[in-house]
Design a protein around this motif. Sequence first.
Motif, PDB file in Angstrom:
ATOM      1  N   TRP A 295     -18.728   9.524 -19.782  1.00  0.00           N
ATOM      2  CA  TRP A 295     -17.689   9.417 -20.903  1.00  0.00           C
ATOM      3  C   TRP A 295     -16.423   8.244 -20.819  1.00  0.00           C
ATOM      4  O   TRP A 295     -15.994   8.091 -19.464  1.00  0.00           O
ATOM      5  CB  TRP A 295     -16.974  10.652 -21.045  1.00  0.00           C
ATOM      6  CG  TRP A 295     -16.082  10.806 -22.308  1.00  0.00           C
ATOM      7  CD1 TRP A 295     -14.771  10.607 -22.611  1.00  0.00           C
ATOM      8  CD2 TRP A 295     -16.780  10.626 -23.821  1.00  0.00           C
ATOM      9  NE1 TRP A 295     -14.566  10.425 -24.069  1.00  0.00           N
ATOM     10  CE2 TRP A 295     -15.684  10.521 -24.619  1.00  0.00           C
ATOM     11  CE3 TRP A 295     -18.196  10.632 -24.119  1.00  0.00           C
ATOM     12  CZ2 TRP A 295     -15.881  10.159 -26.056  1.00  0.00           C
ATOM     13  CZ3 TRP A 295     -18.253  10.487 -25.631  1.00  0.00           C
ATOM     14  CH2 TRP A 295     -16.987  10.476 -26.459  1.00  0.00           C
ATOM     15  N   SER A 296     -16.206   7.679 -21.755  1.00  0.00           N
ATOM     16  CA  SER A 296     -15.259   6.735 -21.541  1.00  0.00           C
ATOM     17  C   SER A 296     -14.728   6.302 -22.990  1.00  0.00           C
ATOM     18  O   SER A 296     -15.052   6.490 -24.083  1.00  0.00           O
ATOM     19  CB  SER A 296     -16.072   5.318 -21.150  1.00  0.00           C
ATOM     20  OG  SER A 296     -15.222   4.226 -21.526  1.00  0.00           O
ATOM     21  N   GLY A 297     -13.391   5.829 -22.920  1.00  0.00           N
ATOM     22  CA  GLY A 297     -12.804   5.228 -24.192  1.00  0.00           C
ATOM     23  C   GLY A 297     -13.770   3.896 -24.544  1.00  0.00           C
ATOM     24  O   GLY A 297     -14.452   3.419 -23.851  1.00  0.00           O
ATOM     25  N   ASN A 298     -13.587   3.523 -25.808  1.00  0.00           N
ATOM     26  CA  ASN A 298     -14.336   2.307 -26.340  1.00  0.00           C
ATOM     27  C   ASN A 298     -13.432   1.289 -26.524  1.00  0.00           C
ATOM     28  O   ASN A 298     -14.350   0.150 -27.292  1.00  0.00           O
ATOM     29  CB  ASN A 298     -15.220   3.009 -27.562  1.00  0.00           C
ATOM     30  CG  ASN A 298     -14.378   3.263 -28.556  1.00  0.00           C
ATOM     31  OD1 ASN A 298     -13.209   3.340 -28.524  1.00  0.00           O
ATOM     32  ND2 ASN A 298     -14.958   3.835 -29.791  1.00  0.00           N
TER      33      ASN A 298
ATOM     34  N   CYS B  29     -22.105   5.705 -23.553  1.00  0.00           N
ATOM     35  CA  CYS B  29     -21.653   7.246 -23.595  1.00  0.00           C
ATOM     36  C   CYS B  29     -22.739   8.045 -24.729  1.00  0.00           C
ATOM     37  O   CYS B  29     -22.424   9.315 -25.081  1.00  0.00           O
ATOM     38  CB  CYS B  29     -20.280   7.323 -23.926  1.00  0.00           C
ATOM     39  SG  CYS B  29     -19.177   6.639 -23.047  1.00  0.00           S
TER      40      CYS B  29
ATOM     41  N   THR C 147      -9.102   5.329 -20.524  1.00  0.00           N
ATOM     42  CA  THR C 147      -9.568   6.437 -21.320  1.00  0.00           C
ATOM     43  C   THR C 147      -8.457   7.590 -20.963  1.00  0.00           C
ATOM     44  O   THR C 147      -7.973   7.921 -19.763  1.00  0.00           O
ATOM     45  CB  THR C 147     -10.876   7.175 -20.645  1.00  0.00           C
ATOM     46  OG1 THR C 147     -11.787   5.708 -20.966  1.00  0.00           O
ATOM     47  CG2 THR C 147     -11.357   8.140 -20.921  1.00  0.00           C
TER      48      THR C 147
ATOM     49  N   ARG D  20     -11.995  10.821 -28.764  1.00  0.00           N
ATOM     50  CA  ARG D  20     -11.249   9.506 -28.054  1.00  0.00           C
ATOM     51  C   ARG D  20      -9.873   9.043 -28.935  1.00  0.00           C
ATOM     52  O   ARG D  20      -9.865   9.095 -29.906  1.00  0.00           O
ATOM     53  CB  ARG D  20     -12.191   8.146 -28.320  1.00  0.00           C
ATOM     54  CG  ARG D  20     -13.423   8.188 -27.713  1.00  0.00           C
ATOM     55  CD  ARG D  20     -14.446   6.703 -27.607  1.00  0.00           C
ATOM     56  NE  ARG D  20     -15.258   6.774 -26.890  1.00  0.00           N
ATOM     57  CZ  ARG D  20     -16.626   6.926 -27.119  1.00  0.00           C
ATOM     58  NH1 ARG D  20     -16.918   7.261 -28.628  1.00  0.00           N
ATOM     59  NH2 ARG D  20     -17.666   6.909 -26.161  1.00  0.00           N
TER      60      ARG D  20
ATOM     61  N   VAL E  28     -16.318   8.864 -15.428  1.00  0.00           N
ATOM     62  CA  VAL E  28     -15.415   8.287 -16.155  1.00  0.00           C
ATOM     63  C   VAL E  28     -14.939   6.977 -15.524  1.00  0.00           C
ATOM     64  O   VAL E  28     -14.703   6.833 -14.403  1.00  0.00           O
ATOM     65  CB  VAL E  28     -14.229   9.340 -16.346  1.00  0.00           C
ATOM     66  CG1 VAL E  28     -14.795  10.699 -17.099  1.00  0.00           C
ATOM     67  CG2 VAL E  28     -13.656   9.803 -15.111  1.00  0.00           C
TER      68      VAL E  28
ATOM     69  N   ASP F   1      -8.769  13.384 -23.574  1.00  0.00           N
ATOM     70  CA  ASP F   1     -10.272  13.246 -23.876  1.00  0.00           C
ATOM     71  C   ASP F   1     -11.214  13.656 -22.959  1.00  0.00           C
ATOM     72  O   ASP F   1     -12.192  14.488 -23.193  1.00  0.00           O
ATOM     73  CB  ASP F   1     -10.449  11.786 -24.301  1.00  0.00           C
ATOM     74  CG  ASP F   1      -9.592  11.410 -25.377  1.00  0.00           C
ATOM     75  OD1 ASP F   1      -8.814  12.274 -26.142  1.00  0.00           O
ATOM     76  OD2 ASP F   1      -9.423   9.947 -25.609  1.00  0.00           O
TER      77      ASP F   1
END
Length: 313
Positions: free
Chosen positions: A229-232, A276, A201, A287, A161, A205
Amino acid sequence: EDVDIPSRRVLITGATGLLGRAVFKEFNENNWNAVGCGYRRAQPRFEQINLLDSIAVHDIIRDFQPHVIVHCAAERRPDVVESQPDAASQLNVAASGNLAKEAAGVGAFLIYISTDYVFDGTSPPYKETDVPNPLNLYGKTKLEGEKAVLENNEDAAVLRVPVLYGEVERLEESAVTVMFDKVQFSNKSANMDHWQQRFPTNVKDVATVCRQLAEKRMLDPSVKGTFHWSGNEQMTKYEMACAIADAFNLPSSHLRPITDCPVVGALRPRNAQLDCSKLEMLGIGQRTPFRAGIKESLWPFLVDKRWRQTVFH
């Protein structure tokens, strides 16, 4: 009264930390019997375990017999890792390998939380299969931790992450929320990094992803290996600070974008964006939009309380 205790058991390390608290809450609220452990801040809510004490680790895992272990505990501050390399390696590598071995001993599914800093940031976005090349000691210890986990437990999962934020106990708990005071005190100009591309992130989430991964694994033993996994939303710290100002209707003209590569502290990758799609194909993920998440995280730290009345009443 008979108390109905859920039959699915999860053990969370680092449960007192920013991510660990969110992971504990997520499992606890979704019909899992969750036990959290911490060290300095553990009592009274969580079990106090020194992860470097292999006997203590062995005992809690044998006693509790978890189905899942989410390993959030780590030294995650790059500059601290550089200054205390031995201690960081003990926690990030040795303790992780030992935990993986103990998890294998009771057949528990271990999720090891890793970082986007295993990559050098020169050719994003990064898939799970891309070759890591960490620039700083923090990234190196986390990568060694990944290897120690998978060598000791081939059925484990690694979840990488990026920079995290969420409901903090202190602003310094996250590299994102720590900027809030600079944003709020607009009487003096503040330099903000506008070079490194980040993907902030929300820990809620990541916690949801951990639970979904665990539940998928309970049904399908092939769920293992490395995941991202990551914010976009791609933002520099300067852009995050401006978004924070905007979310709270605060001025941002005092914030100064610095576009040069930082010269102090541990080296940072320019853009270690994580691909991701592997988790998305499994139907896993959540998210929270940055502005919504940051507002929820930061409003208790607002200095000017009048704003709260206007937003929450």
